[in-house]
Design an enzyme around this catalytic site. Structure first.
Site, PDB file in Angstrom:
ATOM      1  N   LYS A 135       0.830  -1.203   0.000  1.00 11.37           N
ATOM      2  CA  LYS A 135       0.000   0.000   0.000  1.00 11.37           C
ATOM      3  C   LYS A 135       0.864   1.252   0.000  1.00 11.37           C
ATOM      4  CE  LYS A 135      -4.114  -1.904   2.212  1.00 11.37           C
ATOM      5  NZ  LYS A 135      -4.928  -1.930   3.433  1.00 11.37           N
ATOM      6  N   LYS A 217      -6.628 -12.207  -9.554  1.00  9.63           N
ATOM      7  CA  LYS A 217      -7.819 -12.446  -8.741  1.00  9.63           C
ATOM      8  C   LYS A 217      -8.964 -11.540  -9.197  1.00  9.63           C
ATOM      9  CE  LYS A 217      -8.358 -12.363  -3.992  1.00  9.63           C
ATOM     10  NZ  LYS A 217      -7.922 -12.195  -2.605  1.00  9.63           N
ATOM     11  N   LYS A 220     -13.131  -6.009  -7.518  1.00 12.00           N
ATOM     12  CA  LYS A 220     -14.092  -4.966  -7.905  1.00 12.00           C
ATOM     13  C   LYS A 220     -13.376  -3.683  -8.317  1.00 12.00           C
ATOM     14  CE  LYS A 220     -14.323  -3.888  -3.119  1.00 12.00           C
ATOM     15  NZ  LYS A 220     -14.370  -4.969  -2.151  1.00 12.00           N
TER      16      LYS A 220
END
Ligand code: TRP
Length: 354
Positions: A135, A217, A220
Protein backbone atom coordinates in the site's frame (compact mmCIF):
# COMPACT_ATOMS: atom_id res chain seq x y z
CA UNK A 1 7.55 -14.27 14.31
CA UNK A 2 5.86 -17.29 15.74
CA UNK A 3 6.74 -20.56 14.11
CA UNK A 4 3.69 -22.16 15.56
CA UNK A 5 1.07 -20.61 13.34
CA UNK A 6 -0.89 -23.59 12.27
CA UNK A 7 -1.62 -24.15 8.64
CA UNK A 8 -5.31 -24.62 8.67
CA UNK A 9 -5.40 -25.45 5.06
CA UNK A 10 -6.19 -29.08 5.69
CA UNK A 11 -8.94 -28.58 8.22
CA UNK A 12 -12.40 -29.09 6.86
CA UNK A 13 -15.46 -27.47 8.27
CA UNK A 14 -16.83 -30.81 9.38
CA UNK A 15 -13.65 -31.52 11.38
CA UNK A 16 -13.99 -28.23 13.15
CA UNK A 17 -17.59 -28.85 13.98
CA UNK A 18 -16.57 -32.17 15.48
CA UNK A 19 -14.34 -30.36 17.98
CA UNK A 20 -17.15 -28.35 19.45
CA UNK A 21 -18.09 -29.08 23.02
CA UNK A 22 -21.74 -28.78 23.82
CA UNK A 23 -21.30 -26.51 26.76
CA UNK A 24 -19.13 -23.91 25.18
CA UNK A 25 -19.08 -22.95 21.55
CA UNK A 26 -15.85 -21.89 19.97
CA UNK A 27 -15.62 -18.32 18.87
CA UNK A 28 -15.19 -16.97 15.35
CA UNK A 29 -14.34 -13.41 14.44
CA UNK A 30 -14.07 -11.92 11.00
CA UNK A 31 -14.59 -8.62 9.28
CA UNK A 32 -14.62 -6.94 5.91
CA UNK A 33 -14.13 -3.35 4.90
CA UNK A 34 -17.05 -1.39 3.51
CA UNK A 35 -15.03 -0.55 0.46
CA UNK A 36 -17.53 -1.00 -2.32
CA UNK A 37 -19.68 -3.70 -3.72
CA UNK A 38 -19.05 -7.32 -3.09
CA UNK A 39 -18.04 -9.61 -5.95
CA UNK A 40 -18.75 -13.25 -6.65
CA UNK A 41 -15.16 -13.75 -5.52
CA UNK A 42 -15.80 -12.23 -2.09
CA UNK A 43 -18.91 -14.35 -1.75
CA UNK A 44 -17.35 -17.68 -2.66
CA UNK A 45 -13.99 -16.92 -1.07
CA UNK A 46 -15.25 -15.57 2.24
CA UNK A 47 -18.87 -14.87 3.09
CA UNK A 48 -20.19 -18.26 2.04
CA UNK A 49 -17.70 -19.81 4.49
CA UNK A 50 -18.84 -17.49 7.24
CA UNK A 51 -22.39 -18.79 6.90
CA UNK A 52 -21.21 -22.37 7.42
CA UNK A 53 -20.01 -21.60 10.92
CA UNK A 54 -23.07 -19.94 12.30
CA UNK A 55 -24.88 -22.94 13.74
CA UNK A 56 -21.97 -24.37 15.65
CA UNK A 57 -19.88 -21.38 16.65
CA UNK A 58 -20.38 -18.12 18.45
CA UNK A 59 -19.75 -15.81 15.50
CA UNK A 60 -18.87 -12.13 15.45
CA UNK A 61 -18.88 -10.50 12.03
CA UNK A 62 -18.00 -6.87 11.72
CA UNK A 63 -18.10 -4.13 9.12
CA UNK A 64 -14.67 -2.68 9.79
CA UNK A 65 -15.17 0.99 9.07
CA UNK A 66 -12.25 2.03 11.29
CA UNK A 67 -9.97 0.09 8.99
CA UNK A 68 -11.57 1.66 5.92
CA UNK A 69 -10.46 5.20 6.80
CA UNK A 70 -6.79 4.27 6.60
CA UNK A 71 -7.26 5.30 2.98
CA UNK A 72 -9.21 8.47 2.08
CA UNK A 73 -12.98 7.95 1.99
CA UNK A 74 -15.78 10.12 0.78
CA UNK A 75 -18.07 10.44 3.85
CA UNK A 76 -21.38 9.87 2.04
CA UNK A 77 -19.94 6.91 0.17
CA UNK A 78 -18.49 5.37 3.30
CA UNK A 79 -21.84 5.65 5.08
CA UNK A 80 -23.73 4.14 2.13
CA UNK A 81 -21.23 1.32 1.70
CA UNK A 82 -21.42 0.46 5.38
CA UNK A 83 -25.16 -0.13 5.01
CA UNK A 84 -24.59 -2.01 1.78
CA UNK A 85 -22.06 -4.37 3.27
CA UNK A 86 -24.28 -5.11 6.22
CA UNK A 87 -27.17 -5.79 3.85
CA UNK A 88 -24.95 -8.05 1.76
CA UNK A 89 -23.86 -10.05 4.80
CA UNK A 90 -27.48 -10.77 5.60
CA UNK A 91 -28.51 -11.31 1.98
CA UNK A 92 -25.72 -13.89 1.64
CA UNK A 93 -27.21 -15.91 4.43
CA UNK A 94 -25.58 -14.63 7.59
CA UNK A 95 -28.37 -14.85 10.10
CA UNK A 96 -28.47 -11.96 12.59
CA UNK A 97 -30.36 -14.19 15.01
CA UNK A 98 -27.44 -16.58 15.15
CA UNK A 99 -24.45 -14.25 14.73
CA UNK A 100 -23.43 -10.94 16.18
CA UNK A 101 -23.33 -8.46 13.32
CA UNK A 102 -21.95 -5.05 14.14
CA UNK A 103 -20.18 -1.95 12.93
CA UNK A 104 -16.64 -1.73 14.28
CA UNK A 105 -16.72 1.97 15.19
CA UNK A 106 -19.72 1.32 17.46
CA UNK A 107 -17.61 -0.69 19.86
CA UNK A 108 -15.09 1.70 21.33
CA UNK A 109 -13.13 -1.12 22.96
CA UNK A 110 -11.47 -1.88 19.61
CA UNK A 111 -9.62 1.41 19.82
CA UNK A 112 -8.84 1.06 23.49
CA UNK A 113 -7.25 -2.34 23.09
CA UNK A 114 -5.48 -1.16 19.98
CA UNK A 115 -3.71 1.49 22.00
CA UNK A 116 -2.50 -1.02 24.53
CA UNK A 117 -1.28 -3.35 21.80
CA UNK A 118 0.39 -0.45 20.01
CA UNK A 119 2.64 -0.03 23.01
CA UNK A 120 3.69 -3.65 22.70
CA UNK A 121 4.25 -3.78 18.95
CA UNK A 122 7.71 -3.19 17.51
CA UNK A 123 8.17 -0.78 14.64
CA UNK A 124 10.18 -3.48 12.90
CA UNK A 125 7.25 -5.87 13.02
CA UNK A 126 4.97 -3.42 11.29
CA UNK A 127 7.66 -2.48 8.79
CA UNK A 128 7.74 -6.09 7.68
CA UNK A 129 4.04 -6.28 6.85
CA UNK A 130 3.83 -6.95 3.15
CA UNK A 131 0.38 -5.42 2.81
CA UNK A 132 1.66 -2.17 4.30
CA UNK A 133 4.65 -2.22 2.00
CA UNK A 134 2.39 -2.74 -1.02
CA UNK A 135 0.00 0.00 0.00
CA UNK A 136 2.87 2.33 0.79
CA UNK A 137 4.26 1.81 -2.68
CA UNK A 138 0.91 2.62 -4.24
CA UNK A 139 0.09 5.79 -2.34
CA UNK A 140 3.13 7.59 -1.08
CA UNK A 141 1.05 10.71 -0.58
CA UNK A 142 -1.06 9.03 2.06
CA UNK A 143 1.43 7.23 4.23
CA UNK A 144 -0.50 7.89 7.42
CA UNK A 145 0.19 6.29 10.78
CA UNK A 146 -3.17 4.52 10.65
CA UNK A 147 -2.12 2.56 7.61
CA UNK A 148 1.01 1.54 9.47
CA UNK A 149 -0.79 0.37 12.61
CA UNK A 150 -3.70 -1.19 10.72
CA UNK A 151 -2.59 -4.73 11.69
CA UNK A 152 -2.61 -3.79 15.37
CA UNK A 153 -6.24 -2.73 15.10
CA UNK A 154 -6.96 -6.03 13.43
CA UNK A 155 -5.25 -7.85 16.29
CA UNK A 156 -7.40 -5.90 18.75
CA UNK A 157 -10.54 -6.90 16.80
CA UNK A 158 -9.70 -10.55 17.12
CA UNK A 159 -8.31 -10.67 20.65
CA UNK A 160 -11.16 -8.70 22.23
CA UNK A 161 -13.55 -11.55 21.43
CA UNK A 162 -11.19 -14.32 22.50
CA UNK A 163 -11.63 -15.76 19.03
CA UNK A 164 -10.52 -19.32 18.39
CA UNK A 165 -10.75 -19.08 14.66
CA UNK A 166 -10.46 -16.27 12.13
CA UNK A 167 -11.63 -17.04 8.60
CA UNK A 168 -9.67 -14.78 6.26
CA UNK A 169 -8.06 -14.74 2.87
CA UNK A 170 -4.50 -15.87 2.31
CA UNK A 171 -3.43 -12.21 2.10
CA UNK A 172 -4.18 -11.80 5.81
CA UNK A 173 -1.89 -14.59 7.01
CA UNK A 174 0.82 -12.23 8.18
CA UNK A 175 -1.68 -10.18 10.17
CA UNK A 176 -2.91 -13.30 11.93
CA UNK A 177 0.67 -14.20 12.83
CA UNK A 178 1.17 -10.76 14.32
CA UNK A 179 -2.05 -11.16 16.28
CA UNK A 180 -0.79 -14.42 17.74
CA UNK A 181 2.58 -12.90 18.56
CA UNK A 182 0.95 -9.98 20.37
CA UNK A 183 -1.37 -12.27 22.30
CA UNK A 184 1.54 -14.43 23.40
CA UNK A 185 3.61 -11.39 24.27
CA UNK A 186 0.88 -9.98 26.48
CA UNK A 187 0.16 -13.34 28.11
CA UNK A 188 3.85 -13.85 28.87
CA UNK A 189 4.41 -10.38 30.22
CA UNK A 190 1.34 -10.32 32.44
CA UNK A 191 -0.50 -13.61 32.64
CA UNK A 192 -2.92 -15.63 30.57
CA UNK A 193 -5.41 -13.17 29.15
CA UNK A 194 -5.91 -13.79 25.46
CA UNK A 195 -6.88 -16.90 23.59
CA UNK A 196 -4.34 -17.55 20.84
CA UNK A 197 -6.40 -17.47 17.64
CA UNK A 198 -5.85 -19.45 14.48
CA UNK A 199 -6.40 -18.34 10.95
CA UNK A 200 -8.80 -20.39 8.90
CA UNK A 201 -7.74 -20.34 5.28
CA UNK A 202 -9.24 -23.37 3.65
CA UNK A 203 -7.60 -24.43 0.43
CA UNK A 204 -10.93 -25.35 -1.00
CA UNK A 205 -12.26 -21.83 -0.50
CA UNK A 206 -12.68 -20.75 -4.06
CA UNK A 207 -10.17 -18.34 -5.45
CA UNK A 208 -12.22 -16.72 -8.13
CA UNK A 209 -10.18 -15.17 -10.91
CA UNK A 210 -10.80 -12.23 -13.22
CA UNK A 211 -13.03 -13.11 -16.17
CA UNK A 212 -10.82 -11.04 -18.45
CA UNK A 213 -7.39 -12.06 -17.16
CA UNK A 214 -7.57 -15.36 -15.27
CA UNK A 215 -4.04 -14.92 -13.93
CA UNK A 216 -5.37 -12.19 -11.61
CA UNK A 217 -7.82 -12.45 -8.74
CA UNK A 218 -11.34 -11.17 -9.41
CA UNK A 219 -11.44 -7.66 -7.98
CA UNK A 220 -14.09 -4.97 -7.90
CA UNK A 221 -11.37 -2.36 -8.39
CA UNK A 222 -10.50 -3.79 -11.81
CA UNK A 223 -10.76 -1.04 -14.42
CA UNK A 224 -12.67 -3.41 -16.72
CA UNK A 225 -16.16 -4.12 -15.30
CA UNK A 226 -16.36 -7.25 -17.46
CA UNK A 227 -13.64 -8.75 -15.29
CA UNK A 228 -15.83 -9.14 -12.23
CA UNK A 229 -19.36 -10.14 -11.25
CA UNK A 230 -20.98 -8.13 -8.50
CA UNK A 231 -23.54 -9.70 -6.21
CA UNK A 232 -25.75 -6.79 -7.17
CA UNK A 233 -25.37 -7.34 -10.95
CA UNK A 234 -28.61 -8.17 -12.73
CA UNK A 235 -29.07 -11.39 -14.62
CA UNK A 236 -28.37 -9.92 -18.04
CA UNK A 237 -25.11 -8.39 -16.90
CA UNK A 238 -23.99 -11.67 -15.33
CA UNK A 239 -24.82 -13.70 -18.44
CA UNK A 240 -23.08 -11.18 -20.66
CA UNK A 241 -19.91 -11.09 -18.57
CA UNK A 242 -19.62 -14.86 -18.50
CA UNK A 243 -20.30 -15.13 -22.21
CA UNK A 244 -17.54 -12.63 -22.91
CA UNK A 245 -15.08 -14.14 -20.47
CA UNK A 246 -11.64 -14.90 -21.83
CA UNK A 247 -10.96 -18.53 -22.74
CA UNK A 248 -8.53 -20.13 -25.18
CA UNK A 249 -8.39 -21.84 -28.54
CA UNK A 250 -8.28 -25.42 -27.27
CA UNK A 251 -12.05 -25.73 -27.44
CA UNK A 252 -12.32 -28.63 -24.98
CA UNK A 253 -13.72 -28.18 -21.45
CA UNK A 254 -10.77 -29.39 -19.40
CA UNK A 255 -9.42 -28.51 -15.98
CA UNK A 256 -5.88 -27.42 -16.69
CA UNK A 257 -3.59 -24.51 -15.92
CA UNK A 258 -3.10 -23.96 -19.62
CA UNK A 259 -6.80 -23.17 -19.89
CA UNK A 260 -6.99 -20.79 -16.98
CA UNK A 261 -10.22 -19.10 -18.10
CA UNK A 262 -12.11 -22.37 -18.43
CA UNK A 263 -10.55 -23.63 -15.21
CA UNK A 264 -11.90 -20.58 -13.41
CA UNK A 265 -15.39 -21.14 -14.78
CA UNK A 266 -15.25 -24.82 -13.77
CA UNK A 267 -14.27 -23.76 -10.24
CA UNK A 268 -17.21 -21.38 -10.08
CA UNK A 269 -19.56 -24.00 -11.47
CA UNK A 270 -18.29 -26.63 -9.03
CA UNK A 271 -18.57 -24.37 -6.04
CA UNK A 272 -22.10 -23.26 -6.82
CA UNK A 273 -23.49 -26.61 -7.96
CA UNK A 274 -21.73 -28.83 -5.43
CA UNK A 275 -20.63 -31.03 -8.34
CA UNK A 276 -17.04 -32.22 -8.57
CA UNK A 277 -14.63 -30.94 -11.20
CA UNK A 278 -14.53 -34.43 -12.77
CA UNK A 279 -18.30 -34.58 -13.03
CA UNK A 280 -18.43 -31.23 -14.73
CA UNK A 281 -15.66 -32.06 -17.16
CA UNK A 282 -17.41 -35.26 -18.19
CA UNK A 283 -20.78 -33.49 -18.50
CA UNK A 284 -19.27 -31.23 -21.15
CA UNK A 285 -17.34 -33.83 -23.06
CA UNK A 286 -17.79 -33.23 -26.75
CA UNK A 287 -19.59 -29.93 -26.15
CA UNK A 288 -18.18 -26.53 -26.93
CA UNK A 289 -17.45 -23.54 -24.73
CA UNK A 290 -20.70 -21.88 -25.78
CA UNK A 291 -22.95 -24.38 -24.01
CA UNK A 292 -20.65 -24.60 -21.03
CA UNK A 293 -20.58 -20.84 -20.59
CA UNK A 294 -24.32 -20.56 -20.97
CA UNK A 295 -25.00 -23.17 -18.32
CA UNK A 296 -22.39 -21.71 -15.99
CA UNK A 297 -24.11 -18.36 -16.40
CA UNK A 298 -27.47 -19.93 -15.52
CA UNK A 299 -26.12 -21.35 -12.29
CA UNK A 300 -24.52 -18.05 -11.30
CA UNK A 301 -27.69 -16.14 -12.17
CA UNK A 302 -29.90 -18.51 -10.18
CA UNK A 303 -27.58 -18.41 -7.17
CA UNK A 304 -27.26 -14.67 -7.11
CA UNK A 305 -30.88 -13.81 -7.88
CA UNK A 306 -32.27 -14.39 -4.39
CA UNK A 307 -29.20 -12.74 -2.85
CA UNK A 308 -29.67 -9.64 -4.97
CA UNK A 309 -33.40 -9.49 -4.27
CA UNK A 310 -32.88 -9.77 -0.55
CA UNK A 311 -30.08 -7.22 -0.68
CA UNK A 312 -32.25 -4.66 -2.48
CA UNK A 313 -35.11 -5.34 -0.10
CA UNK A 314 -32.88 -4.80 2.96
CA UNK A 315 -31.51 -1.55 1.60
CA UNK A 316 -35.07 -0.29 1.40
CA UNK A 317 -35.53 -1.26 5.05
CA UNK A 318 -32.90 0.75 6.82
CA UNK A 319 -34.80 0.61 10.11
CA UNK A 320 -34.40 -3.12 10.16
CA UNK A 321 -30.68 -2.82 9.45
CA UNK A 322 -30.39 -0.28 12.23
CA UNK A 323 -31.98 -2.67 14.68
CA UNK A 324 -29.54 -5.37 13.66
CA UNK A 325 -26.42 -3.29 14.12
CA UNK A 326 -27.70 -1.67 17.29
CA UNK A 327 -28.32 -4.96 19.04
CA UNK A 328 -25.13 -6.34 17.51
CA UNK A 329 -23.10 -3.54 19.08
CA UNK A 330 -24.63 -4.21 22.49
CA UNK A 331 -23.76 -7.89 22.34
CA UNK A 332 -20.29 -7.28 20.94
CA UNK A 333 -19.53 -4.62 23.49
CA UNK A 334 -20.48 -6.84 26.40
CA UNK A 335 -17.96 -9.42 25.27
CA UNK A 336 -15.29 -6.88 24.40
CA UNK A 337 -15.59 -4.99 27.67
CA UNK A 338 -15.00 -8.13 29.64
CA UNK A 339 -11.67 -8.70 27.93
CA UNK A 340 -10.65 -5.06 28.13
CA UNK A 341 -11.41 -4.89 31.85
CA UNK A 342 -8.99 -7.75 32.44
CA UNK A 343 -6.36 -6.11 30.26
CA UNK A 344 -6.57 -2.78 32.08
CA UNK A 345 -6.36 -4.48 35.43
CA UNK A 346 -3.30 -6.50 34.50
CA UNK A 347 -1.51 -3.47 33.11
CA UNK A 348 -2.03 -1.64 36.38
CA UNK A 349 -4.66 0.91 35.44
CA UNK A 350 -6.77 2.01 38.37
CA UNK A 351 -10.25 0.57 38.04
CA UNK A 352 -12.96 3.05 37.19
CA UNK A 353 -15.45 3.81 39.91
CA UNK A 354 -18.80 3.11 38.27
N1 TRP B 1 -7.88 -6.70 7.22
C1 TRP B 1 -9.00 -7.49 6.80
C2 TRP B 1 -9.11 -7.45 5.29
O1 TRP B 1 -8.75 -6.47 4.69
C3 TRP B 1 -10.28 -7.01 7.41
C4 TRP B 1 -10.27 -7.17 8.89
C5 TRP B 1 -10.14 -6.21 9.81
C6 TRP B 1 -10.35 -8.40 9.58
N2 TRP B 1 -10.19 -6.73 11.08
C7 TRP B 1 -10.31 -8.07 10.95
C8 TRP B 1 -10.47 -9.73 9.18
C9 TRP B 1 -10.34 -9.05 11.92
C10 TRP B 1 -10.51 -10.71 10.15
C11 TRP B 1 -10.44 -10.37 11.53
O2 TRP B 1 -9.60 -8.39 4.72
Amino acid sequence: MSEIIKENTEIKCSDLVGEKSNTEKKIIFSGAQPSGKMTLGNYLGAIKNWTMFQDDYECYYSVVDLHAITVPQDPATLRRQTFELLAQYIACGIDPEKCTLFIQSHVIEHLELMWVLNTMTYMGELNRMTQFKDKAKKSELNLNAGLFTYPVLMAADILLYQADLVPVGEDQRQHIELTRDLANRFNNRFSDTFKIPEGFMPKEAARVMSLQDPSKKMSKSDSDPNAFILLADDSDAIARKIKRSVTDSVGVVRYSDEQAGIKNLIDIYANLSGKSVEEIVSMYEGKGYGVFKQETAEIVVETLRPIREKYLYLLENKDYLKEIYASGAVKAQAKARKTLRKVYKKIGFVARER
